[in-house]
Design an enzyme around this catalytic site. Sequence first.
Site, PDB file in Angstrom:
ATOM      1  N   ALA A  33      10.438 -12.386  38.684  1.00  0.00           N
ATOM      2  CA  ALA A  33       9.172 -13.128  38.631  1.00  0.00           C
ATOM      3  C   ALA A  33       8.824 -13.516  37.194  1.00  0.00           C
ATOM      4  O   ALA A  33       8.305 -14.606  36.937  1.00  0.00           O
ATOM      5  CB  ALA A  33       8.049 -12.300  39.245  1.00  0.00           C
ATOM      6  N   ASP A  36      11.153 -16.355  36.171  1.00  0.00           N
ATOM      7  CA  ASP A  36      10.681 -17.597  36.797  1.00  0.00           C
ATOM      8  C   ASP A  36       9.473 -18.165  36.055  1.00  0.00           C
ATOM      9  O   ASP A  36       9.347 -19.381  35.873  1.00  0.00           O
ATOM     10  CB  ASP A  36      10.308 -17.350  38.262  1.00  0.00           C
ATOM     11  CG  ASP A  36      11.516 -17.021  39.126  1.00  0.00           C
ATOM     12  OD1 ASP A  36      12.639 -17.413  38.748  1.00  0.00           O
ATOM     13  OD2 ASP A  36      11.328 -16.379  40.174  1.00  0.00           O
ATOM     14  N   GLU A 113      16.499 -20.123  56.420  1.00  0.00           N
ATOM     15  CA  GLU A 113      17.359 -18.942  56.309  1.00  0.00           C
ATOM     16  C   GLU A 113      16.690 -17.894  55.424  1.00  0.00           C
ATOM     17  O   GLU A 113      15.736 -18.191  54.701  1.00  0.00           O
ATOM     18  CB  GLU A 113      18.703 -19.328  55.680  1.00  0.00           C
ATOM     19  CG  GLU A 113      19.423 -20.466  56.371  1.00  0.00           C
ATOM     20  CD  GLU A 113      20.583 -20.984  55.534  1.00  0.00           C
ATOM     21  OE1 GLU A 113      21.335 -20.151  54.990  1.00  0.00           O
ATOM     22  OE2 GLU A 113      20.727 -22.212  55.411  1.00  0.00           O
ATOM     23  N   LYS A 115      16.564 -15.647  52.135  1.00  0.00           N
ATOM     24  CA  LYS A 115      17.087 -15.736  50.766  1.00  0.00           C
ATOM     25  C   LYS A 115      17.561 -14.346  50.351  1.00  0.00           C
ATOM     26  O   LYS A 115      16.779 -13.506  49.921  1.00  0.00           O
ATOM     27  CB  LYS A 115      16.031 -16.246  49.793  1.00  0.00           C
ATOM     28  CG  LYS A 115      16.609 -16.506  48.410  1.00  0.00           C
ATOM     29  CD  LYS A 115      15.580 -17.075  47.460  1.00  0.00           C
ATOM     30  CE  LYS A 115      16.225 -17.402  46.123  1.00  0.00           C
ATOM     31  NZ  LYS A 115      16.854 -16.235  45.480  1.00  0.00           N
ATOM     32  N   CYS A 408       4.931  26.179  35.225  1.00  0.00           N
ATOM     33  CA  CYS A 408       4.317  25.404  36.305  1.00  0.00           C
ATOM     34  C   CYS A 408       2.924  24.927  35.896  1.00  0.00           C
ATOM     35  O   CYS A 408       2.090  25.738  35.476  1.00  0.00           O
ATOM     36  CB  CYS A 408       4.237  26.259  37.567  1.00  0.00           C
ATOM     37  SG  CYS A 408       3.339  25.468  38.924  1.00  0.00           S
ATOM     38  N   CYS A 432       1.492  30.409  43.683  1.00  0.00           N
ATOM     39  CA  CYS A 432       1.260  29.013  43.295  1.00  0.00           C
ATOM     40  C   CYS A 432       0.387  28.300  44.320  1.00  0.00           C
ATOM     41  O   CYS A 432       0.721  28.237  45.506  1.00  0.00           O
ATOM     42  CB  CYS A 432       2.592  28.286  43.137  1.00  0.00           C
ATOM     43  SG  CYS A 432       2.401  26.602  42.524  1.00  0.00           S
TER      44      CYS A 432
END
Length: 671
Positions: A33, A36, A113, A115, A408, A432
């Site tokens: 994108a 383009d 179709e 792409k 942790c 935990c």
Amino acid sequence: MESIEQQLTELRTTLRHHEYLYHVMDAPEIPDAEYDRLMRELRELETKHPELITPDSPTQRVGAAPLAAFSQIRHEVPMLSLDNVFDEESFLAFNKRVQDRLKSNEKVTWCCELKLDGLAVSILYENGVLVSAATRGDGTTGEDITSNVRTILAIPLKLHGENIPARLEVRGEVFLPQAGFEKINEDARRTGGKVFANPRNAAAGSLRQLDPRITAKRPLTFFCYGVGVLEGSELPDTHLGRLLQFKKWGLPVSDRVTLCESAEEVLVFYHKVEEDRPTLGFDIDGVVIKVNSLAQQEQLGFVARAPRWAVAFKFPAQEQMTFVRDVEFQVGRTGAITPVARLEPVHVAGVLVSNATLHNADEIERLGLRIGDKVVIRRAGDVIPQVVNVVLSERPEDSREVVFPTHCPVCGSDVERVEGEAVARCTGGLICGAQRKESLKHFVSRRAMDVDGMGDKIIDQLVEKEYVHTPADLFKLTAGKLTGLERMGPKSAQNVVNALEKAKETTFARFLYALGIREVGEATAAGLAAYFGTLEALEAASIEELQKVPDVGIVVASHVHNFFAEESNRNVISELLAEGVHWPAPIVINAEEIDSPFAGKTVVLTGSLSQMSRDDAKARLVELGAKVAGSVSKKTDLVIAGEAAGSKLAKAQELGIEVIDEAEMLRLLGS
């Protein structure tokens, strides 16, 4: 302010850089994108200032130079690109241009179709036999990939049927289905190979291998969508007719090709495909709209780089660029620690994305990611957004290294990463908070502590109301506190308290299994209990000592050792014992003193038994001096195979280990 000449020079330089990365290096740095958008900006400037157009401008050619490592094939008929439209208004304007240029009242039928998001190739057949194949390259010259294309099972080496042309060059897309892409990356992560950002890159990388044997291992496939050279025969006079003829000759054609009689029908097709996109099983980035009549195509002709009779109608981009503002670490219900990128919010495929998974430490290292980096984000279908690559050329000076935690982030316990595993895990399974519900549900389950009447919904409520934090807290519950739960009357509450009291009397093996140590199932827990006999001996065992237990290798030994090395886990175990959890003292069995054919042997059970439960069989075998393991290895002495025995039986036969059936086991147990 920059002059127009400077703007044009900068745009052309930028586009050439990204064309090189995409076509030559197979390592694009920006999403399609963005490319383009840059190309549209250049075209608009050149349209306003045609006197400044140069022959080497990216708008004046189709693609980039072929890879030097391959020999080259010159296309007899150039392989052109398609112009793009990105919204309904632009498509309707294209439709009007076609109608106006035809200058007749003749109706236009559109052939629509998918792409495909892969690699465009041309394949030449002579007298029906595949003789060469090439990539698009720069549209005039491509790379010779004949040997690699021959390995793709979807592409016939010889056409079949009637009226096959003397020379036929078909054009289409080689692509990689999503399942194949995921497997390639999974294998690469496991072996330390190259991980691809998306299926298109994987398809291109697979097709551009110098060794065809590597290409042959990749599950590439192909759809045909057009024709180049045609000699010695005639084809139907419509695009769809040609595709159907190709299919008769054995060439694969997408079953989603559709004829539309109006622009409105094209829009319906576009939106239907967009809706179905997540379920196709392969990547597409839009639909291709072509005038179906070959006569009308000839009337419309071509511009410099694209036909006037076709257009690619693209979907909203699945990739966008944004910045990583921070990296945080989440702890899953099994203790897995996952890094998550916190992003500058950006719309991707119609959804506002502010977070993206980074999977694990290896992925961060592979990407070379730092906090502050500009990155490409991909969101395909329902897949969780992920960072696919870093735009290194735009890395800010103040970017910061991502530091993976050693403790942790939820409970502070040590983080464990076993050699050979990609995932890091919290070792504080008993305390935990992130793992609390799952560890408690496992602790009370039938094969663990077997607390009758304490189901998942009760555990959920106990955790949500913060009545219980560790397994030891379960044994502190009173009937009065339990009656505060939904659908829990005084009688039901007392029944649960009674069940908890009953569960305090258990076995050492059940207790070990209930602790939820990673990869310690029932068989391994039984083996550990039988080998060490006491909790004190097991807690003090080294990794080397743990590996002496049947069915325990370096990975399981590391998990067990790390679990007991974590002080918080030992504290919870002490609390459980203080609450009255206990088991019988071990009965020391001297295998040499037992007169049994199983004494001193390591035995594995596989398949289903009809005369007794597997648990009963294990218990009898242990009584007779056997060590019951969960998997077959060189240490195994005997395998007992019940009905539908599978891979364990096959491995035993491969290793030459003695195998008996259930009837023989019962006979020996009786003796």
